[in-house]
Design a protein around this motif. Structure first.
Motif, PDB file in Angstrom:
ATOM      1  N   UNK A  31       0.808  -1.260   0.177  1.00 28.81           N
ATOM      2  CA  UNK A  31       0.117   0.099   0.008  1.00 28.81           C
ATOM      3  C   UNK A  31       0.901   1.318   0.047  1.00 28.81           C
ATOM      4  N   UNK A  32       0.957   2.004  -0.997  1.00 30.68           N
ATOM      5  CA  UNK A  32       1.655   3.224  -1.078  1.00 30.68           C
ATOM      6  C   UNK A  32       0.907   3.973  -2.312  1.00 30.68           C
ATOM      7  N   UNK A  33       0.981   5.539  -2.244  1.00 29.55           N
ATOM      8  CA  UNK A  33       0.284   6.199  -3.034  1.00 29.55           C
ATOM      9  C   UNK A  33       0.678   6.035  -4.644  1.00 29.55           C
ATOM     10  N   UNK A  34       1.884   5.664  -4.799  1.00 35.97           N
ATOM     11  CA  UNK A  34       2.339   5.255  -6.072  1.00 35.97           C
ATOM     12  C   UNK A  34       1.816   4.030  -6.738  1.00 35.97           C
ATOM     13  N   UNK A  80      -0.538   1.386 -11.454  1.00 40.93           N
ATOM     14  CA  UNK A  80      -1.561   0.343 -11.841  1.00 40.93           C
ATOM     15  C   UNK A  80      -2.404   1.193 -12.713  1.00 40.93           C
ATOM     16  N   UNK A  81      -2.893   2.042 -12.499  1.00 41.42           N
ATOM     17  CA  UNK A  81      -3.859   2.651 -13.414  1.00 41.42           C
ATOM     18  C   UNK A  81      -3.221   3.305 -14.819  1.00 41.42           C
ATOM     19  N   UNK A  82      -1.929   3.621 -14.592  1.00 44.62           N
ATOM     20  CA  UNK A  82      -1.135   3.772 -15.787  1.00 44.62           C
ATOM     21  C   UNK A  82      -0.758   2.871 -16.722  1.00 44.62           C
ATOM     22  N   UNK A  83      -0.509   1.719 -16.174  1.00 47.53           N
ATOM     23  CA  UNK A  83      -0.373   0.553 -16.827  1.00 47.53           C
ATOM     24  C   UNK A  83      -1.647   0.037 -17.571  1.00 47.53           C
ATOM     25  N   UNK A  84      -2.766  -0.028 -16.745  1.00 54.22           N
ATOM     26  CA  UNK A  84      -4.170  -0.420 -17.406  1.00 54.22           C
ATOM     27  C   UNK A  84      -4.345   0.658 -18.551  1.00 54.22           C
TER      28      UNK A  84
END
Length: 123
Positions: free
Chosen positions: A58-61, A66-70
């Motif tokens: 758990x980390x803000x990155x 994850x969203x960037x890769x998706x």
């Protein structure tokens, strides 16, 4: 060619086949293999995004990566079908294949993403 006519080529193979003459089938099959390779890349990026979302601490990155890769996986899939249709049309018309900077841009983005993932993992 307008954006909407390009999108129409994605869903209507008869539209692609309605122009020019049929190229050597080997070139069409090579174009399809390239399309499938790009789809594998898109699926790998999407799988990587899901893995990051599930397994990174758990980390803000984590959410950003994850969203960037998706999103990048979805973009690669769209770009793959567009390049396939434009290349097929160019072959049928005897024109030069469409140039693309997308592979270079994708390589840079993946490199930046790998750096961010490395930082997130080390934190």
């Amino acid at each position: 060619m307008s954006m909407w006519s390009s999108v129409r080529l994605w869903f209507d193979p008869d539209e692609v086949r309605s122009v020019g003459s049929t190229p050597d089938y080997r070139f069409s099959l090579a174009n399809e293999r390239t399309f499938l390779a790009w789809l594998r890349t898109a699926l790998a990026l999407i799988g990587g995004g899901l893995a990051v979302a599930q397994f990174l601490p758990e980390h803000r990155l984590r959410g950003v990566i994850a969203i960037s890769l998706l999103a990048l996986g979805g973009l690669v899939a769209i770009r793959a079908v567009d390049h396939w249709a434009r290349s097929e049309r160019a072959m049928r018309l005897g024109e030069a294949l469409p140039p693309s900077r997308f592979p270079a841009i994708l390589a840079l983005v993946v490199t930046l993403g790998a750096g961010a993932l490395l930082i997130a993992t080390l934190l």
